[in-house]
Design a protein around this motif. Structure first.
Motif, PDB file in Angstrom:
ATOM      1  N   THR A 148     -35.629 -28.756  21.657  1.00 59.17           N
ATOM      2  CA  THR A 148     -35.105 -29.640  22.698  1.00 59.17           C
ATOM      3  C   THR A 148     -35.174 -28.862  24.008  1.00 59.17           C
ATOM      4  O   THR A 148     -35.431 -27.658  24.021  1.00 59.17           O
ATOM      5  N   GLY A 149     -34.889 -29.568  25.110  1.00 59.50           N
ATOM      6  CA  GLY A 149     -34.640 -28.861  26.352  1.00 59.50           C
ATOM      7  C   GLY A 149     -33.179 -28.443  26.364  1.00 59.50           C
ATOM      8  O   GLY A 149     -32.440 -28.660  25.403  1.00 59.50           O
ATOM      9  N   SER A 150     -32.760 -27.853  27.461  1.00 61.15           N
ATOM     10  CA  SER A 150     -31.345 -27.512  27.605  1.00 61.15           C
ATOM     11  C   SER A 150     -30.525 -28.791  27.751  1.00 61.15           C
ATOM     12  O   SER A 150     -31.054 -29.848  28.099  1.00 61.15           O
ATOM     13  N   SER A 151     -29.224 -28.698  27.473  1.00 63.92           N
ATOM     14  CA  SER A 151     -28.337 -29.844  27.624  1.00 63.92           C
ATOM     15  C   SER A 151     -27.339 -29.560  28.740  1.00 63.92           C
ATOM     16  O   SER A 151     -26.989 -28.408  28.976  1.00 63.92           O
ATOM     17  N   ASP A 152     -26.904 -30.610  29.428  1.00 65.37           N
ATOM     18  CA  ASP A 152     -26.065 -30.337  30.606  1.00 65.37           C
ATOM     19  C   ASP A 152     -24.891 -31.287  30.830  1.00 65.37           C
ATOM     20  O   ASP A 152     -24.106 -31.084  31.733  1.00 65.37           O
ATOM     21  N   ILE A 182     -19.644 -39.045  20.566  1.00 67.24           N
ATOM     22  CA  ILE A 182     -20.180 -37.919  21.319  1.00 67.24           C
ATOM     23  C   ILE A 182     -21.468 -38.346  21.998  1.00 67.24           C
ATOM     24  O   ILE A 182     -22.276 -39.087  21.437  1.00 67.24           O
ATOM     25  N   SER A 183     -21.655 -37.901  23.240  1.00 67.95           N
ATOM     26  CA  SER A 183     -22.878 -38.148  23.989  1.00 67.95           C
ATOM     27  C   SER A 183     -23.268 -36.845  24.673  1.00 67.95           C
ATOM     28  O   SER A 183     -22.418 -36.186  25.280  1.00 67.95           O
ATOM     29  N   LEU A 184     -24.526 -36.460  24.538  1.00 65.94           N
ATOM     30  CA  LEU A 184     -24.997 -35.196  25.113  1.00 65.94           C
ATOM     31  C   LEU A 184     -26.380 -35.403  25.711  1.00 65.94           C
ATOM     32  O   LEU A 184     -27.314 -35.824  25.024  1.00 65.94           O
ATOM     33  N   HIS A 185     -26.499 -35.140  27.011  1.00 65.69           N
ATOM     34  CA  HIS A 185     -27.768 -35.334  27.706  1.00 65.69           C
ATOM     35  C   HIS A 185     -28.641 -34.096  27.590  1.00 65.69           C
ATOM     36  O   HIS A 185     -28.197 -32.979  27.867  1.00 65.69           O
ATOM     37  N   PHE A 192     -33.760 -36.826  26.808  1.00 69.48           N
ATOM     38  CA  PHE A 192     -33.130 -37.911  26.053  1.00 69.48           C
ATOM     39  C   PHE A 192     -31.618 -37.686  26.039  1.00 69.48           C
ATOM     40  O   PHE A 192     -31.126 -36.605  26.366  1.00 69.48           O
ATOM     41  N   THR A 193     -30.905 -38.737  25.673  1.00 69.90           N
ATOM     42  CA  THR A 193     -29.455 -38.638  25.529  1.00 69.90           C
ATOM     43  C   THR A 193     -29.092 -38.841  24.072  1.00 69.90           C
ATOM     44  O   THR A 193     -29.388 -39.899  23.487  1.00 69.90           O
ATOM     45  N   TYR A 194     -28.487 -37.827  23.507  1.00 67.15           N
ATOM     46  CA  TYR A 194     -28.057 -37.877  22.108  1.00 67.15           C
ATOM     47  C   TYR A 194     -26.748 -38.649  22.013  1.00 67.15           C
ATOM     48  O   TYR A 194     -25.842 -38.460  22.822  1.00 67.15           O
ATOM     49  N   LYS A 195     -26.642 -39.513  21.005  1.00 62.85           N
ATOM     50  CA  LYS A 195     -25.404 -40.235  20.755  1.00 62.85           C
ATOM     51  C   LYS A 195     -25.089 -40.167  19.265  1.00 62.85           C
ATOM     52  O   LYS A 195     -25.962 -40.378  18.422  1.00 62.85           O
ATOM     53  N   GLY A 196     -23.835 -39.851  18.961  1.00 57.27           N
ATOM     54  CA  GLY A 196     -23.410 -39.769  17.574  1.00 57.27           C
ATOM     55  C   GLY A 196     -21.917 -39.982  17.462  1.00 57.27           C
ATOM     56  O   GLY A 196     -21.226 -40.206  18.453  1.00 57.27           O
ATOM     57  N   SER A 197     -21.436 -39.919  16.242  1.00 58.21           N
ATOM     58  CA  SER A 197     -19.999 -40.078  16.019  1.00 58.21           C
ATOM     59  C   SER A 197     -19.537 -39.132  14.918  1.00 58.21           C
ATOM     60  O   SER A 197     -20.340 -38.657  14.108  1.00 58.21           O
ATOM     61  N   GLY A 223      -7.472 -29.803  11.503  1.00 61.17           N
ATOM     62  CA  GLY A 223      -8.080 -28.493  11.400  1.00 61.17           C
ATOM     63  C   GLY A 223      -9.010 -28.169  12.556  1.00 61.17           C
ATOM     64  O   GLY A 223      -9.091 -28.900  13.546  1.00 61.17           O
ATOM     65  N   LYS A 224      -9.701 -27.038  12.413  1.00 66.26           N
ATOM     66  CA  LYS A 224     -10.683 -26.585  13.402  1.00 66.26           C
ATOM     67  C   LYS A 224     -12.067 -26.772  12.796  1.00 66.26           C
ATOM     68  O   LYS A 224     -12.318 -26.366  11.656  1.00 66.26           O
ATOM     69  N   TRP A 225     -12.982 -27.355  13.597  1.00 63.28           N
ATOM     70  CA  TRP A 225     -14.291 -27.719  13.076  1.00 63.28           C
ATOM     71  C   TRP A 225     -15.395 -27.269  14.028  1.00 63.28           C
ATOM     72  O   TRP A 225     -15.194 -27.188  15.236  1.00 63.28           O
ATOM     73  N   SER A 226     -16.568 -27.024  13.467  1.00 55.75           N
ATOM     74  CA  SER A 226     -17.776 -26.836  14.255  1.00 55.75           C
ATOM     75  C   SER A 226     -18.714 -27.985  13.928  1.00 55.75           C
ATOM     76  O   SER A 226     -18.989 -28.262  12.751  1.00 55.75           O
ATOM     77  N   ALA A 227     -19.170 -28.675  14.971  1.00 59.43           N
ATOM     78  CA  ALA A 227     -20.071 -29.815  14.810  1.00 59.43           C
ATOM     79  C   ALA A 227     -21.482 -29.374  15.174  1.00 59.43           C
ATOM     80  O   ALA A 227     -21.739 -29.002  16.324  1.00 59.43           O
ATOM     81  N   PHE A 228     -22.388 -29.412  14.208  1.00 61.22           N
ATOM     82  CA  PHE A 228     -23.766 -28.971  14.411  1.00 61.22           C
ATOM     83  C   PHE A 228     -24.667 -30.188  14.578  1.00 61.22           C
ATOM     84  O   PHE A 228     -24.798 -30.999  13.655  1.00 61.22           O
ATOM     85  N   ILE A 229     -25.287 -30.313  15.763  1.00 60.71           N
ATOM     86  CA  ILE A 229     -26.285 -31.360  15.969  1.00 60.71           C
ATOM     87  C   ILE A 229     -27.618 -30.794  15.500  1.00 60.71           C
ATOM     88  O   ILE A 229     -28.226 -29.952  16.169  1.00 60.71           O
ATOM     89  N   SER A 230     -28.086 -31.241  14.340  1.00 60.58           N
ATOM     90  CA  SER A 230     -29.315 -30.692  13.760  1.00 60.58           C
ATOM     91  C   SER A 230     -30.481 -31.671  13.814  1.00 60.58           C
ATOM     92  O   SER A 230     -31.623 -31.296  13.550  1.00 60.58           O
TER      93      SER A 230
END
Length: 284
Positions: free
Chosen positions: A48-52, A89-92, A105-110, A116-123
């Motif tokens: 991907t490119g960088s996200s901002d 979640i939305s990430l450009h 592109f703009t990523y969209k997910g849920s 608890g504490k979580w790490s969300a990995f967009i793969s």
């Protein structure tokens, strides 16, 4: 004489004011863990490119530019507090202009969050994040007698098509000592999963520092399969020559906890489209 008295009282007054305590406070509140979960976001898509621009539930949570393969935001990895239950979640993503190119592109997910504490990995750009729980319960050790750190390992590595998971991996480490053997840190970690418990890694003063602060440098990591065969990666952009993959120059510190995660993809015929990233973050 009056002038002297005036000067004396003026100085005394300044000294009195300067000695007064002016408490500086910041608005803070304790997180209600029965209403909120803590979430950290990582981008582990191979290309991907960088996200901002990061939005949770439509609210702009950060605009710091973050490079591919990293936690968000790159400048200061942190947890975000989100309500338990369904969260969007939305990430450009900016365009990637180097080969292989990727359009913006703009990523969209849920995500469905529980306590608890979580790490969300967009793969995958078309799929919801994979949630892995971060554990606070590091093994008990003797703070004086033991010079150790604690490691868990996550796997997000793809085959050459960038879509098919590579499969299970074993991560091994080697001290920067002549004749040092490989040491298994985590074994048979499947795609999209994390090792269930922390591995206690015993640090060594390989640089013979005096005094030694408990940080070991120049550690080497290698990737192996379930049979103990080391992963072979392409070494050239023009030929199909391969060699055993290693990731060098790691530094690990006493008492610290790490999640080391592998992401990227295999090359097709050479290293021109090969991406192998081994990175880490603190889950505490």
């Amino acid at each position: 004489m009056k002038k002297i008295k005036f000067i004396f009282f003026a100085i005394f007054g300044l000294a009195f004011v300067s000695c007064q305590t002016n408490e500086i406070t910041f608005p803070m509140s304790t997180l209600d863990v029965n209403k909120y979960a803590e979430i950290r976001l990582l981008n582990v898509i191979p290309y991907t490119g960088s996200s901002d621009t990061l939005l949770f539930n439509g609210v702009n949570s950060s605009s710091v530019t973050t490079s591919v393969g990293s936690y968000y935001p790159l400048s200061s990895p942190k947890y975000f507090a989100l309500l338990l239950g369904q969260d969007s979640i939305s990430l450009h993503f900016l365009a990637k202009t180097t080969t292989p190119t990727v359009a913006a592109f703009t990523y969209k997910g849920s995500m469905t969050l529980t306590k608890g504490k979580w790490s969300a990995f967009i793969s995958n750009a078309a799929q919801n994040p994979i949630l892995l729980q971060d554990l606070d319960n590091v093994p008990s050790t003797d703070a004086w007698a033991d010079t150790v750190c604690f490691i868990r390992v996550a796997n997000f590595f793809y085959q050459k098509d960038g879509v098919t998971p590579y499969g299970k991996i074993t991560l091994m480490a080697k001290h920067n000592i002549t004749g040092a053997a490989w040491e298994t840190v985590a074994s048979n970690i499947d795609f999209g999963t994390i090792s269930s418990a922390y591995y206690i890694y015993r640090l060594k003063n390989t640089a013979a520092s005096k005094p030694w602060g408990g940080t070991e440098s120049s550690i080497t990591f290698g990737i192996f399969d379930s049979n103990g065969v080391q992963y072979q990666s392409f070494t050239s952009t023009t030929t199909s020559v391969k060699a055993a993959y290693t990731n060098t120059a790691w530094s690990l510190g006493k008492g610290r906890a790490y999640v080391i995660y592998l992401n990227g993809k295999e090359g097709t015929t050479n290293s021109s489209d090969q991406v192998i990233r081994l990175a880490s973050y603190s889950p505490l």
